[in-house]
Write an enzyme that holds these catalytic residues in place. Structure first.
Site, PDB file in Angstrom:
ATOM      1  N   HIS A   9      43.922  32.245  39.474  1.00  0.00           N
ATOM      2  CA  HIS A   9      43.352  33.564  39.158  1.00  0.00           C
ATOM      3  C   HIS A   9      42.147  33.363  38.266  1.00  0.00           C
ATOM      4  O   HIS A   9      42.124  32.467  37.423  1.00  0.00           O
ATOM      5  CB  HIS A   9      44.387  34.440  38.433  1.00  0.00           C
ATOM      6  CG  HIS A   9      44.057  35.890  38.483  1.00  0.00           C
ATOM      7  ND1 HIS A   9      43.177  36.475  37.605  1.00  0.00           N
ATOM      8  CD2 HIS A   9      44.469  36.872  39.321  1.00  0.00           C
ATOM      9  CE1 HIS A   9      43.068  37.765  37.895  1.00  0.00           C
ATOM     10  NE2 HIS A   9      43.839  38.030  38.933  1.00  0.00           N
ATOM     11  N   ASP A  60      49.967  38.016  44.384  1.00  0.00           N
ATOM     12  CA  ASP A  60      50.086  37.921  45.849  1.00  0.00           C
ATOM     13  C   ASP A  60      51.110  36.898  46.311  1.00  0.00           C
ATOM     14  O   ASP A  60      51.380  36.802  47.511  1.00  0.00           O
ATOM     15  CB  ASP A  60      48.716  37.555  46.445  1.00  0.00           C
ATOM     16  CG  ASP A  60      47.728  38.677  46.220  1.00  0.00           C
ATOM     17  OD1 ASP A  60      46.620  38.407  45.722  1.00  0.00           O
ATOM     18  OD2 ASP A  60      48.085  39.833  46.496  1.00  0.00           O
TER      19      ASP A  60
HETATM   20  C1  SDX Z   1      43.736  38.903  43.413  1.00  0.00           C
HETATM   21  O1  SDX Z   1      40.384  39.482  39.873  1.00  0.00           O
HETATM   22  C2  SDX Z   1      41.523  40.074  40.005  1.00  0.00           C
HETATM   23  O2  SDX Z   1      42.022  40.695  39.105  1.00  0.00           O
HETATM   24  C3  SDX Z   1      42.152  39.989  41.390  1.00  0.00           C
HETATM   25  C4  SDX Z   1      43.555  40.532  41.522  1.00  0.00           C
HETATM   26  C5  SDX Z   1      43.592  42.038  41.381  1.00  0.00           C
HETATM   27  O3  SDX Z   1      44.672  42.550  41.063  1.00  0.00           O
HETATM   28  O4  SDX Z   1      42.557  42.715  41.676  1.00  0.00           O
HETATM   29  O5  SDX Z   1      44.402  39.936  40.572  1.00  0.00           O
HETATM   30  C6  SDX Z   1      44.103  40.255  42.930  1.00  0.00           C
HETATM   31  O6  SDX Z   1      42.727  38.752  44.059  1.00  0.00           O
HETATM   32  C7  SDX Z   1      44.592  37.729  43.018  1.00  0.00           C
HETATM   33  C8  SDX Z   1      44.027  36.374  43.534  1.00  0.00           C
HETATM   34  C9  SDX Z   1      44.404  36.252  44.986  1.00  0.00           C
HETATM   35  N1  SDX Z   1      43.716  35.023  45.576  1.00  0.00           N
HETATM   36  C10 SDX Z   1      44.433  33.959  45.890  1.00  0.00           C
HETATM   37  O7  SDX Z   1      45.614  33.792  45.628  1.00  0.00           O
HETATM   38  C11 SDX Z   1      43.624  32.919  46.668  1.00  0.00           C
HETATM   39  C12 SDX Z   1      43.882  31.524  46.091  1.00  0.00           C
HETATM   40  N2  SDX Z   1      43.279  31.429  44.768  1.00  0.00           N
HETATM   41  C13 SDX Z   1      41.925  31.065  44.647  1.00  0.00           C
HETATM   42  O8  SDX Z   1      41.109  30.991  45.704  1.00  0.00           O
HETATM   43  C14 SDX Z   1      41.343  31.155  43.256  1.00  0.00           C
HETATM   44  O9  SDX Z   1      42.304  30.793  42.371  1.00  0.00           O
HETATM   45  C15 SDX Z   1      40.761  32.492  42.873  1.00  0.00           C
HETATM   46  C16 SDX Z   1      39.740  32.941  43.860  1.00  0.00           C
HETATM   47  C17 SDX Z   1      41.836  33.519  42.769  1.00  0.00           C
HETATM   48  C18 SDX Z   1      40.096  32.340  41.518  1.00  0.00           C
HETATM   49  O10 SDX Z   1      39.068  31.465  41.684  1.00  0.00           O
HETATM   50  P1  SDX Z   1      38.079  31.085  40.457  1.00  0.00           P
HETATM   51  O11 SDX Z   1      38.454  31.774  39.212  1.00  0.00           O
HETATM   52  O12 SDX Z   1      36.682  31.228  40.932  1.00  0.00           O
HETATM   53  O13 SDX Z   1      38.469  29.607  40.210  1.00  0.00           O
HETATM   54  P2  SDX Z   1      37.888  28.414  41.028  1.00  0.00           P
HETATM   55  O14 SDX Z   1      37.880  28.761  42.485  1.00  0.00           O
HETATM   56  O15 SDX Z   1      36.636  27.984  40.385  1.00  0.00           O
HETATM   57  O16 SDX Z   1      39.050  27.364  40.785  1.00  0.00           O
HETATM   58  C19 SDX Z   1      39.052  26.599  39.618  1.00  0.00           C
HETATM   59  C20 SDX Z   1      39.570  25.240  40.083  1.00  0.00           C
HETATM   60  C21 SDX Z   1      38.798  24.714  41.286  1.00  0.00           C
HETATM   61  O17 SDX Z   1      38.887  23.291  41.207  1.00  0.00           O
HETATM   62  P3  SDX Z   1      37.562  22.503  40.654  1.00  0.00           P
HETATM   63  O18 SDX Z   1      36.409  22.861  41.559  1.00  0.00           O
HETATM   64  O19 SDX Z   1      37.361  22.969  39.241  1.00  0.00           O
HETATM   65  O20 SDX Z   1      37.950  21.047  40.775  1.00  0.00           O
HETATM   66  O21 SDX Z   1      40.930  25.376  40.539  1.00  0.00           O
HETATM   67  C22 SDX Z   1      41.001  25.077  41.923  1.00  0.00           C
HETATM   68  C23 SDX Z   1      39.594  25.148  42.471  1.00  0.00           C
HETATM   69  O22 SDX Z   1      39.452  24.261  43.578  1.00  0.00           O
HETATM   70  N3  SDX Z   1      41.841  26.107  42.527  1.00  0.00           N
HETATM   71  C24 SDX Z   1      42.811  25.888  43.409  1.00  0.00           C
HETATM   72  C25 SDX Z   1      43.366  27.154  43.659  1.00  0.00           C
HETATM   73  N4  SDX Z   1      42.730  28.083  42.961  1.00  0.00           N
HETATM   74  C26 SDX Z   1      41.781  27.439  42.252  1.00  0.00           C
HETATM   75  N5  SDX Z   1      43.252  24.759  43.997  1.00  0.00           N
HETATM   76  C27 SDX Z   1      44.282  24.911  44.862  1.00  0.00           C
HETATM   77  N6  SDX Z   1      44.886  26.075  45.172  1.00  0.00           N
HETATM   78  C28 SDX Z   1      44.456  27.222  44.585  1.00  0.00           C
HETATM   79  N7  SDX Z   1      45.022  28.376  44.877  1.00  0.00           N
END
Ligand code: SDX
Length: 428
Positions: free
Chosen positions: A306, A363
């Site tokens: 998140h 989720d």
């Molecule tokens: C919702 O914003 C909100 O409030 C949203 C929400 C709401 O109520 O409105 O809470 C609802 O959207 C919840 C999130 C649902 N999405 C997912 O579950 C999809 C999977 N998660 C991600 O794609 C990710 O965690 C995000 C998009 C939710 C957040 O991404 P960020 O904050 O931009 O973080 P990032 O992508 O930069 O990740 C940081 C690191 C990265 O690694 P590095 O590049 O630093 O090496 O963590 C890794 C990412 O690759 N990472 C994951 C991961 N999520 C982040 N690695 C594996 N699996 C994951 N799920």
């Protein structure tokens, strides 16, 4: 004038930047005059360090896993309140008295029907159209049917449009489901609760009476509460940006629905259950955890991570508990729940997830519950949109009423070609 100032030195010029303090949470550096004073923009793709507005609706402390709606913790609201009461709270700022709640619920129930012509609107879609495609289209079309509540300068029209949107989303979502399974639409039955009405319109048929299962109604209502609002997430920011141009409320909410559909946002609940189905049994989990950690593999653990929560999403805690309640009520058991529990356990022991502070979010478990209730995965994000509509309209109203509100128009760091002269095709 802000009591506190920050100092910024840039190109031999030093300016004072006002520091604004909220009621709780990080202070903000008010950089509204920065470009005028320095000729430079700030740069923050993804807005990881940017506050876009002032709001009194929802507060999140991502490190502590805290979520408050108008000051009330989500855990207390989920356990003790109702979606109608939380909707009133978000829209009006205070918990309602019993009379206020009854009046609000009566008003909402009187807006649950759709203009009859809209039911023919569905017939333009293929039966296998994704419900979110239908929601985008139908909600955007509402402005063509409810033009009498599109003057955003009129607080009364804003209120009616807000009530219409909250009231009609269950009908629109249920109709999207019915259309996809080839069953007739059911009209709302206002003798039922908001959530009971939705369950009946979704799972009832004209051929026989539909009994709302109280435990399922309660679980569904709680799921709506958990999705109601969440500060300035991507879809809420989309609604605010669309609203800042003066677009009508129906168009703004349709924009929010479109943004929510993305798998990184609201589409993650559908993706998370599909992921659990792909994993199948717990013995396959280590392979998928390794894939999620592999930079060369686009696979991510859907429902994990998140932007704000670097601790357990408090909504996921409630969601996990609700799974068992629904399984007991419906006397079902889905082995995917065990797979989800084991996946969470193994991921939270893994250094990659610990170091990056990746926890289950709202989720991760919702799909297991919705699937047990009987929804197809394609309906999961439509349910998220149904519940988030009250948060979107509350945020939209707050923005429109903010005297400081101006059209949102970010700038950029330009890295394209500098000016050059046109060359006729014969000379290239
Ligand atoms: C919702 O914003 C909100 O409030 C949203 C929400 C709401 O109520 O409105 O809470 C609802 O959207 C919840 C999130 C649902 N999405 C997912 O579950 C999809 C999977 N998660 C991600 O794609 C990710 O965690 C995000 C998009 C939710 C957040 O991404 P960020 O904050 O931009 O973080 P990032 O992508 O930069 O990740 C940081 C690191 C990265 O690694 P590095 O590049 O630093 O090496 O963590 C890794 C990412 O690759 N990472 C994951 C991961 N999520 C982040 N690695 C594996 N699996 C994951 N799920």
């Amino acid at each position: 004038m802000a009591d506190k100032q920050a100092t910024l030195t840039y190109n031999d010029k030093t300016i004072d930047v006002p520091v604004l303090e909220g009621s709780v949470g990080p202070e903000v550096l008010d950089i509204r005059k920065l470009y005028g004073q320095t000729g430079a923009f700030t740069y923050d793709p993804g807005y990881k360090s940017t506050g876009s507005c002032e709001s009194a609706l929802t507060y999140i402390d991502g490190d502590e896993g805290v979520l408050l709606h108008r000051g009330y913790p989500i855990g207390q609201l989920a356990e003790q309140s109702s979606f109608m009461e939380v909707s009133y709270l978000l829209l009006n700022g205070e918990l309602p008295s019993k009379d206020e709640l009854d009046d609000f619920t009566y008003t909402i129930s009187r807006h649950t029907m759709l203009h009859e012509q809209l039911s023919t609107f569905y017939r333009g879609f293929r039966r296998d159209a994704h419900p979110m495609a239908i929601m985008c289209g139908v909600v955007g079309a509402l402005s063509a049917f409810y033009h009498d509540s599109t003057d955003i300068s009129d607080p009364e029209q804003r209120k009616i449009a807000s009530h219409r949107l909250v009231a009609k989303m269950p009908t629109i979502a249920a109709m999207a489901y019915k259309y996809s399974v080839g069953q007739p639409f059911l009209y709302p039955d206002n003798s039922l609760s908001y959530t009971g009405n939705f369950l009946r319109m979704t799972f009832g048929v004209p051929a026989e009476p539909y009994e709302v299962v109280p435990a399922v109604e309660k679980a569904m209502d709680r799921i709506f509460i958990l999705h109601a609002d969440h500060e300035q997430n991507a879809s809420t920011s989309t609604v605010r940006l669309a609203g800042s141009s003066g677009a009508n409320p129906f168009a703004c909410i349709a924009a929010g629905i479109a943004c929510l559909w993305g798998p990184a946002h609201g589409g993650a609940n559908e993706a998370a259950l599909n992921m659990l189905r792909e994993i199948g049994t717990p013995d396959k989990i280590p392979h998928y955890i390794e894939r999620a950690k592999d930079k060369n593999d686009p696979f991510r653990l859907m429902g994990f991570g998140h932007r704000v929560y670097k601790n357990y999403d408090p909504r996921a805690t409630v969601m996990q508990k609700t799974v068992r309640e629904v399984f007991d009520a419906l006397k079902v058991n889905d082995p995917l729940f065990e797979t989800a529990l084991r996946l969470e356990e193994l991921a939270l022991q893994d250094d990659y997830f610990i170091e990056k502070k990746l926890f289950p979010n709202v989720d991760f478990y919702s799909g297991v519950i919705l699937s047990a209730i009987g929804f197809p995965t394609t309906m999961f994000t439509a349910l998220f949109a149904l519940a988030r509509t009250v948060g979107w309209v509350a945020q939209w109203n707050e923005m429109i009423s903010d005297p400081a509100q101006v059209i949102g128009r970010p700038r950029q760091l330009y890295t394209g070609p500098t000016q050059r002269d046109y060359v006729p095709v014969g000379q290239r």
